[in-house]
Design a protein around this motif. Structure first.
Motif, PDB file in Angstrom:
ATOM      1  N   ARG A 282      11.634 -64.047 -13.027  1.00  0.00           N
ATOM      2  CA  ARG A 282      12.623 -63.700 -14.044  1.00  0.00           C
ATOM      3  C   ARG A 282      14.042 -63.935 -13.527  1.00  0.00           C
ATOM      4  O   ARG A 282      14.940 -64.345 -14.281  1.00  0.00           O
ATOM      5  N   LEU A 283      14.262 -63.681 -12.244  1.00  0.00           N
ATOM      6  CA  LEU A 283      15.562 -63.997 -11.649  1.00  0.00           C
ATOM      7  C   LEU A 283      15.827 -65.498 -11.713  1.00  0.00           C
ATOM      8  O   LEU A 283      16.925 -65.946 -12.056  1.00  0.00           O
ATOM      9  N   ALA A 284      14.812 -66.284 -11.342  1.00  0.00           N
ATOM     10  CA  ALA A 284      14.967 -67.738 -11.388  1.00  0.00           C
ATOM     11  C   ALA A 284      15.236 -68.204 -12.816  1.00  0.00           C
ATOM     12  O   ALA A 284      16.085 -69.078 -13.065  1.00  0.00           O
ATOM     13  N   ALA A 285      14.520 -67.625 -13.773  1.00  0.00           N
ATOM     14  CA  ALA A 285      14.687 -68.020 -15.164  1.00  0.00           C
ATOM     15  C   ALA A 285      16.088 -67.696 -15.670  1.00  0.00           C
ATOM     16  O   ALA A 285      16.705 -68.483 -16.409  1.00  0.00           O
ATOM     17  N   ARG A 286      16.598 -66.535 -15.298  1.00  0.00           N
ATOM     18  CA  ARG A 286      17.954 -66.167 -15.705  1.00  0.00           C
ATOM     19  C   ARG A 286      18.966 -67.155 -15.123  1.00  0.00           C
ATOM     20  O   ARG A 286      19.928 -67.546 -15.791  1.00  0.00           O
ATOM     21  N   GLY A 287      18.731 -67.557 -13.870  1.00  0.00           N
ATOM     22  CA  GLY A 287      19.613 -68.545 -13.254  1.00  0.00           C
ATOM     23  C   GLY A 287      19.573 -69.876 -13.977  1.00  0.00           C
ATOM     24  O   GLY A 287      20.609 -70.514 -14.209  1.00  0.00           O
ATOM     25  N   THR A 469      20.394 -61.200   0.552  1.00  0.00           N
ATOM     26  CA  THR A 469      19.841 -60.091  -0.230  1.00  0.00           C
ATOM     27  C   THR A 469      18.601 -60.563  -0.954  1.00  0.00           C
ATOM     28  O   THR A 469      18.492 -61.738  -1.332  1.00  0.00           O
ATOM     29  N   ALA A 470      17.649 -59.666  -1.150  1.00  0.00           N
ATOM     30  CA  ALA A 470      16.383 -60.032  -1.779  1.00  0.00           C
ATOM     31  C   ALA A 470      16.598 -60.650  -3.149  1.00  0.00           C
ATOM     32  O   ALA A 470      17.345 -60.111  -3.973  1.00  0.00           O
ATOM     33  N   GLY A 471      15.958 -61.771  -3.391  1.00  0.00           N
ATOM     34  CA  GLY A 471      16.025 -62.420  -4.691  1.00  0.00           C
ATOM     35  C   GLY A 471      17.081 -63.496  -4.819  1.00  0.00           C
ATOM     36  O   GLY A 471      17.061 -64.269  -5.791  1.00  0.00           O
ATOM     37  N   ALA A 472      17.998 -63.588  -3.856  1.00  0.00           N
ATOM     38  CA  ALA A 472      19.053 -64.604  -3.955  1.00  0.00           C
ATOM     39  C   ALA A 472      18.466 -66.010  -3.946  1.00  0.00           C
ATOM     40  O   ALA A 472      18.925 -66.895  -4.677  1.00  0.00           O
ATOM     41  N   GLY A 473      17.444 -66.220  -3.128  1.00  0.00           N
ATOM     42  CA  GLY A 473      16.806 -67.532  -3.085  1.00  0.00           C
ATOM     43  C   GLY A 473      16.099 -67.880  -4.378  1.00  0.00           C
ATOM     44  O   GLY A 473      16.024 -69.053  -4.768  1.00  0.00           O
ATOM     45  N   ASP A 474      15.564 -66.873  -5.065  1.00  0.00           N
ATOM     46  CA  ASP A 474      14.917 -67.115  -6.359  1.00  0.00           C
ATOM     47  C   ASP A 474      15.938 -67.602  -7.388  1.00  0.00           C
ATOM     48  O   ASP A 474      15.654 -68.498  -8.187  1.00  0.00           O
ATOM     49  N   VAL A 475      17.111 -67.013  -7.362  1.00  0.00           N
ATOM     50  CA  VAL A 475      18.171 -67.447  -8.273  1.00  0.00           C
ATOM     51  C   VAL A 475      18.574 -68.887  -7.968  1.00  0.00           C
ATOM     52  O   VAL A 475      18.783 -69.699  -8.890  1.00  0.00           O
ATOM     53  N   PRO A 510      31.306 -58.321  -1.781  1.00  0.00           N
ATOM     54  CA  PRO A 510      30.365 -57.372  -1.173  1.00  0.00           C
ATOM     55  C   PRO A 510      29.745 -56.452  -2.220  1.00  0.00           C
ATOM     56  O   PRO A 510      30.366 -56.122  -3.237  1.00  0.00           O
ATOM     57  N   GLY A 511      28.522 -56.041  -1.957  1.00  0.00           N
ATOM     58  CA  GLY A 511      27.794 -55.211  -2.900  1.00  0.00           C
ATOM     59  C   GLY A 511      26.907 -56.014  -3.831  1.00  0.00           C
ATOM     60  O   GLY A 511      26.220 -55.455  -4.682  1.00  0.00           O
ATOM     61  N   LEU A 512      26.918 -57.319  -3.654  1.00  0.00           N
ATOM     62  CA  LEU A 512      26.130 -58.220  -4.494  1.00  0.00           C
ATOM     63  C   LEU A 512      24.641 -57.927  -4.408  1.00  0.00           C
ATOM     64  O   LEU A 512      24.103 -57.673  -3.334  1.00  0.00           O
ATOM     65  N   VAL A 513      23.967 -57.964  -5.539  1.00  0.00           N
ATOM     66  CA  VAL A 513      22.508 -58.033  -5.587  1.00  0.00           C
ATOM     67  C   VAL A 513      22.165 -59.278  -6.389  1.00  0.00           C
ATOM     68  O   VAL A 513      23.004 -59.840  -7.105  1.00  0.00           O
ATOM     69  N   ALA A 514      20.918 -59.723  -6.268  1.00  0.00           N
ATOM     70  CA  ALA A 514      20.542 -61.021  -6.831  1.00  0.00           C
ATOM     71  C   ALA A 514      20.836 -61.116  -8.324  1.00  0.00           C
ATOM     72  O   ALA A 514      21.236 -62.174  -8.830  1.00  0.00           O
ATOM     73  N   GLU A 515      20.644 -60.012  -9.061  1.00  0.00           N
ATOM     74  CA  GLU A 515      20.874 -60.036 -10.502  1.00  0.00           C
ATOM     75  C   GLU A 515      22.311 -60.392 -10.860  1.00  0.00           C
ATOM     76  O   GLU A 515      22.593 -60.865 -11.970  1.00  0.00           O
ATOM     77  N   ASP A 516      23.242 -60.163  -9.939  1.00  0.00           N
ATOM     78  CA  ASP A 516      24.643 -60.430 -10.225  1.00  0.00           C
ATOM     79  C   ASP A 516      24.973 -61.922 -10.215  1.00  0.00           C
ATOM     80  O   ASP A 516      25.952 -62.347 -10.836  1.00  0.00           O
TER      81      ASP A 516
END
Length: 530
Positions: A282-287, A469-475, A510-516
């Motif tokens: 879903r992260l990849a799809a949003r990207g 951060t977890a999920g950044a690579g998926d994005v 700073p404070g970034l998470v993958a969803e951002d």
């Protein structure tokens, strides 16, 4: 983009300029020395106020000649300057010998063990020992000129400037050669960045990087005639590596602004794992959606349909239970790109990847995470299915599983230079796979099977450590998939997606998470004037 040169390529540019009569070696050396002094005063304006003390450490080659120019210019500025020479002054190259004589002052030998003056009892230390020409570790004694530990943040420690490359660092790989090397607060290079400035330990050892213009013209003919180290017979005309930058993206402004319907912007299909394992996809799809794919569909197994349906809006959902189900979906020729891997599961990946790669017509395919790990025991099987419209996006562990022999060469501690680099490794991997390989990291390297290569450096002023951060690579996989869906070529999609990935992280901070990350794309695009 900025060309990243190897030491051999830089010598070719200089040699071509000198042989053409455009400039003399002495003029280049004078310009280099002046460039160093100007960079020092720009970085530390307080040092432009004399008097100060400097220690200049000169080596036996032309880098040492640059050091003699710096010493003379600082003395003319009113500084107290001490010069040390490693080697025999009578054996200096001709241009360096001229600048040794122009210096005209005392020159003490190196190493300085037992000398009455310690080099760090000064305001500035100039490392002009070896520069880009180093091919072996520096000798014991030279390494003791600086403390083993990094004192760059100690207020009373002198500033250290390296000319071209801190001594002990391989300019082609960013690796420290065997022995104790130097580190620098500021590294001043010339004409353009070198490969080692952006790979491995290079950015940390170099401190801040400044490139001084010494008036050389870029000559692709000389660069392309410079052979690289591996498989010379096939890669003798290899182009230099390039540093990915924003202007490259601007060449695609028309594709971001055309008034068209959704299918003209492509349809991306991203496969998910089972229940509880759909977040990465879903992260990849949003990207993919945010980067402009006209339509993005998640291919979901039955066990996860309800879970996914409750959490998506602009994304589409399609049931893909198994390989047969994927083949059915791919009968729709409007699907222009696929992404397999994020959260997919190794078993599911092993079944779906062959179907995705074997479909007709061949679509653009991004393989990440589990889609790579699924073939760790038989990477040649994967390579036999790949085609030129594929992009592989491994991190270090996945790269080692797919290319164990290449990873072993890359991880080996170098004893001499030029050392085998991440650029070399990614190029070799791309040639073997027959497609684009994006080898992730702060020094992401992207290579195509034709030898083209670029570095997306999230370092120096582009540092974005919060990307770890977890999920950044998926994005990132989603960004690349979305661009492929829109019609970008694989190399262009990988380069542009990687660059935008870092820009989104820098925009958030700073404070970034993958969803951002995907949500920063509109701001980044506006900043680019898109």
């Amino acid at each position: 983009m900025t060309e990243l040169l190897t030491a051999a390529q830089m010598r070719a540019v200089e040699r071509a300029a000198i042989e053409s009569g455009e400039v003399t070696g002495l003029e280049l050396m004078e310009r280099a020395g002046r460039g160093v002094v100007e960079a020092v005063f720009e970085e530390w304006p307080e040092l432009a106020q004399a008097p100060h003390k400097a220690v200049v450490l000169c080596g036996p080659g032309n880098n040492g000649g640059d050091g003699f120019v710096v010493a003379r210019l600082l003395r003319e500025w009113g500084w107290e300057v001490e010069v040390y020479l490693y080697g025999d002054a009578e054996k200096l190259p001709p241009d360096a010998k001229v600048n040794y004589e122009r210096w005209g002052g005392d020159v003490q030998p190196i190493p300085v063990t037992g000398a009455s003056h310690d080099p760090w009892e000064s305001d500035l230390i100039v490392d002009a020992l070896f520069g880009t020409g180093l091919t072996r570790g520096i000798e014991e004694g030279l390494g003791s000129l600086l403390p083993e530990w990094d004192l760059r943040f100690e207020p009373d420690f002198p500033k250290i400037v390296a000319i071209d490359m801190p001594s002990g660092l391989c300019s082609d790989s960013g690796k420290e050669l065997q022995g104790d090397g130097f580190w620098a607060d500021l590294t001043v290079s010339f004409h353009t960045d070198k490969v080692g400035h952006h790979l491995a330990r290079g950015p940390f050892i170099c401190g801040k990087l400044v490139v001084a213009d010494i008036g050389l013209k870029r000559s692709k003919r000389e660069l392309q005639a410079t052979p690289f180290r591996w498989k010379r017979e096939r890669l003798a005309a290899m182009r230099p590596a390039e540093l990915v930058g924003g202007p490259y993206l601007l060449g695609k402004t028309d594709s971001f602004g055309r008034p068209t319907h959704k299918f003209s912007h492509g349809h991306a299909l991203i496969l998910t794992g089972g229940s509880g394992r759909t977040g990465a996809a879903r992260l990849a799809a949003r990207g993919a959606l945010r980067i402009g794919a006209g339509l993005v569909t998640l291919g979901v197994p039955p066990s996860a349909q309800q879970e996914v349906a409750c959490q998506i809006m602009a994304l589409m959902l399609r049931r893909v239970a198994d390989g047969e189900g994927l083949a059915e979906v791919l009968e729709d020729r409007r699907v222009t790109a696929l992404c397999l891997g994020p959260g997919l599961g190794v078993e599911r990946a092993g079944e779906l990847v062959p179907v995705a790669l074997g479909a007709e017509p061949s679509r653009a395919v991004v393989l990440d995470a589990d889609a790579l790990t699924a073939f760790a025991d038989a990477p040649e099987r994967l390579f036999g299915m790949l085609h030129e419209r594929c992009v592989l996006t491994p991190h270090g562990g996945e790269f080692a599983r797919l290319f164990p022999d290449i990873a072993e060469k890359l991880d080996a501690a170098p004893v001499k230079g030029p050392a085998y680099s991440k650029v070399d490794a990614t190029r070799e991997a791309a040639e073997r796979a027959g497609c684009v390989v994006l080898f992730k990291g702060p020094d992401t390297v992207i290579a195509g099977p034709d030898g083209r290569c670029s570095v997306n450096s999230a370092q120096y002023e582009r540092a974005a450590p919060w990307l770890a951060t977890a999920g950044a690579g998926d994005v990132l996989a989603g960004f690349i998939t979305g661009l492929l869906a829109r019609g970008f070529a694989p190399m262009q999609a990988a380069e542009t997606g990687a660059w935008l990935h870092v820009e989104c992280a820098r925009a958030f901070g700073p404070g970034l998470v993958a969803e951002d990350l995907p949500e920063q794309l509109p701001n980044v695009f506006r900043g680019l004037g898109l």
